[in-house]
Design an enzyme around this catalytic site. Structure first.
Site, PDB file in Angstrom:
ATOM      1  N   LYS A  78       0.760  -1.273  -0.223  1.00 33.78           N
ATOM      2  CA  LYS A  78       0.115  -0.071   0.037  1.00 33.78           C
ATOM      3  C   LYS A  78       0.833   1.301   0.064  1.00 33.78           C
ATOM      4  O   LYS A  78       2.051   1.325   0.740  1.00 33.78           O
ATOM      5  CB  LYS A  78      -0.903   0.188   1.288  1.00 33.78           C
ATOM      6  CG  LYS A  78      -2.034   1.235   1.375  1.00 33.78           C
ATOM      7  CD  LYS A  78      -2.750   0.999   2.455  1.00 33.78           C
ATOM      8  CE  LYS A  78      -3.943   2.089   2.712  1.00 33.78           C
ATOM      9  NZ  LYS A  78      -4.929   1.998   3.376  1.00 33.78           N
ATOM     10  N   SER A 153      -9.885   2.268   2.525  1.00 35.21           N
ATOM     11  CA  SER A 153      -9.007   2.751   1.921  1.00 35.21           C
ATOM     12  C   SER A 153      -7.942   1.929   1.137  1.00 35.21           C
ATOM     13  O   SER A 153      -7.378   2.300   0.159  1.00 35.21           O
ATOM     14  CB  SER A 153      -8.083   3.778   2.643  1.00 35.21           C
ATOM     15  OG  SER A 153      -7.369   3.263   3.698  1.00 35.21           O
ATOM     16  N   SER A 177     -10.088  -0.424   6.890  1.00 40.92           N
ATOM     17  CA  SER A 177      -9.348  -0.227   5.355  1.00 40.92           C
ATOM     18  C   SER A 177      -8.656  -1.407   4.738  1.00 40.92           C
ATOM     19  O   SER A 177      -8.411  -1.227   3.707  1.00 40.92           O
ATOM     20  CB  SER A 177      -8.420   0.849   5.381  1.00 40.92           C
ATOM     21  OG  SER A 177      -9.214   2.176   5.278  1.00 40.92           O
TER      22      SER A 177
HETATM   23  N1  GLN Z   1     -13.388   4.533   6.280  1.00 41.24           N
HETATM   24  C1  GLN Z   1     -12.819   4.962   7.384  1.00 41.24           C
HETATM   25  C2  GLN Z   1     -12.182   6.263   7.259  1.00 41.24           C
HETATM   26  O1  GLN Z   1     -12.357   7.012   6.407  1.00 41.24           O
HETATM   27  C3  GLN Z   1     -11.719   4.036   7.556  1.00 41.24           C
HETATM   28  C4  GLN Z   1     -10.126   4.292   6.818  1.00 41.24           C
HETATM   29  C5  GLN Z   1      -9.284   3.497   7.257  1.00 41.24           C
HETATM   30  O2  GLN Z   1      -9.231   2.404   7.739  1.00 41.24           O
HETATM   31  N2  GLN Z   1      -8.146   3.819   7.008  1.00 41.24           N
HETATM   32  O3  GLN Z   1     -11.677   6.784   8.246  1.00 41.24           O
END
Ligand code: GLN
Length: 482
Positions: A78, A153, A177
């Site tokens: 990532k 994400s 995410s």
């Molecule tokens: N969707 C969540 C957010 O926008 C989690 C994102 C994540 O786990 N990085 O904060």
């Protein structure tokens, strides 16, 4: 086709001499390059670098000087994990040209074991989002239906693995995410216990919630990668050294006598097809010897407000470092220092990141701190207590990962609240610091993947991986999506 193989299968081919690391790496790179224009899974492909690393691995193999049993296996990383010398953008305009001068510990450990880096995967900007739509580099697409989101994400990592553009990938999970994109793309994704993997070199979003974990097309492979990157690190004071007891050879998939809690709150507002698929798997787990029982995680309704106060507060502080001087993008034609800060941040950050910085700054400001941030910390404690009570009675908790299957690109992006609410089933695990895994549990009528989540108590990765393996056993192996 080498790209259809799991890490475990590729290891056998490497060991028997039927395939070289160079051949395997080249096949994944070629496939990634040909699918990427359509799926946008990678922000950066490490073509030349990966081939060089693979050649070095093959040379080590000839000499009998392998770095580990996994030497020569490729994977994707990532783009918020620092890879020294290889661009790390975090999906943001402000880091569009940032080449880190050092390695994240997780990446360093992979390299030390001989893993090859295929490239850096697409993600929501600074990991803020659930779809990859906030990426500066445009959204990644769901390989099951390219008009739909892959989740986020870590959407790029999930797509890369689902579409066999990589056999495995690293992701990060602050509020779901890893687990949510794994569910939307029909692959396995595990977020370990907070502290299991060093966060050193992971670009910080919300430091008390962020964890690195793995994606793969089998439970064994996800466990294998996690086992390599796990461990304490003096450069991350929140990491801890606990023995890794979940190597693929240690996983049995045996759920005989395992007590599985099924929290009613996690089935409310969930689409029928998703609910039914998870309930069906629970029956199969029972048939395999597990005992299921209804439990209650009654403070679940507080999870969204608590998370979005804590995560934004931490983000507003973490993102203060992007000042146009120390890292990445610097706005041109500025008059004075303050002008430099303002222009750089205004031009460099996207809309969602700005929204979160503003929200976080507000809830930390004097006069509001007690009412918002401090209250959220108290709410977090209550959510932790829910889990402590549950784990006094059960070994694992099984729920859906998401309330629906993958939705359409553009469907929620203009309504942040609707987007935030969609995280309801994953964020509590981050607030409590417990491990969670998403494992495929079939598809809906449209052929879109459904994910099943298993959560365990702190450092009980072994239990949730065994349970995931039992689910995988009845579902059968996964095949690449395209
Ligand atoms: N969707 C969540 C957010 O926008 C989690 C994102 C994540 O786990 N990085 O904060």
């Amino acid at each position: 086709m080498l790209t259809a193989k799991t890490l475990t299968e590729l290891t056998t081919l490497l060991d028997s001499g039927e395939a070289s690391s160079a051949q395997i790496t080249k096949e994944f790179l070629d496939r990634a390059a040909s699918l990427n224009p359509r799926l946008n899974a990678y922000i950066t492909l490490n073509g030349e670098g990966a081939l060089k690393e693979a050649a070095a691995s093959d040379a080590r193999r000839k000499k009998g000087a392998l770095l580990s049993r996994h030497d020569g296996l490729p994977l994707a990383i990532k783009d918020n994990i620092c890879t020294g010398g290889l661009r790390t953008t975090c999906g943001s305009g402000i880091l569009r040209d940032f080449v880190p001068p050092y390695d994240a510990t997780s990446y360093e450990k992979l390299k030390a074991a001989g893993f090859i880096t295929l490239g850096k995967t697409n993600m929501d900007e600074f990991a803020m989002g659930s779809t990859t739509e906030t990426s500066f580099f445009g959204p990644a697409k769901n390989p099951f239906d390219t008009t739909r989101v892959p989740g986020g994400s870590s959407g790029g990592s999930a797509v890369a693995v689902a579409a066999a553009m990589a056999p495995a990938a690293l992701g990060s999970d602050t509020g779901g995410s890893i687990r949510q994109p794994a569910a939307f793309c029909g692959v396995v994704g595990i977020k370990p216990t907070y502290g299991r993997v060093s966060r050193y070199g992971l670009v910080a979003f919300a430091s008390s919630l962020d964890q690195i974990g793995s994606f793969a097309r089998s439970v064994d492979d996800a466990a294998l990668v996690l086992g390599v990157i796990a461990g304490g690190d003096r450069r991350d004071a929140t990491s801890i050294d606990r023995p890794v007891d979940f190597r693929p050879s240690e996983l049995t998939g045996d759920v005989e006598g395992m007590r599985i809690g099924v929290p009613e709150e996690y089935f409310q507002g969930v689409a029928d097809e998703v609910k039914d698929a998870v309930l069906e798997k629970l029956k199969q787990l029972e048939a395999a010897g597990a005992r299921t029982e209804p439990i209650s995680l009654r403070r679940t309704e507080y999870a969204i407000p608590v998370y979005y106060l804590i995560a934004t507060a931490e983000a507003s502080s973490n993102l203060a470092r992007y000042d146009g001087i120390r890292y990445g993008y610097r706005a041109p034609d500025v008059k004075a220092l303050e002008d430099l800060y303002r222009k750089t941040r205004n031009e460099g950050f996207g809309k969602e990141v700005k929204r979160r910085i503003i929200l976080g700054t507000f809830s930390l400001s004097s006069g509001y701190y007690d009412a918002y941030y401090l209250k959220a910390l108290k709410g977090r404690t209550l959510i932790i207590r829910d889990f402590q009570e549950a784990f006094a009675k059960v070994d694992a908790i099984v729920t859906p990962v998401t309330t629906t299957t993958a939705f359409r690109i553009g469907e929620k992006i203009s309504n942040p609240l609707e987007m935030y609410v969609s995280d309801i089933l994953t964020i509590s695990a981050n607030l409590a610091g417990i491990p969670g895994i998403s494992v495929p549990a079939g598809t809906d009528r449209a052929g879109l993947p459904i994910g099943l989540q298993i959560m365990g108590n702190h450092f009980q990765e072994r239990k949730i991986l065994d349970c995931a393996k039992a689910v995988e056993r009845v579902s059968g192996p996964l095949t690449p999506a395209v």
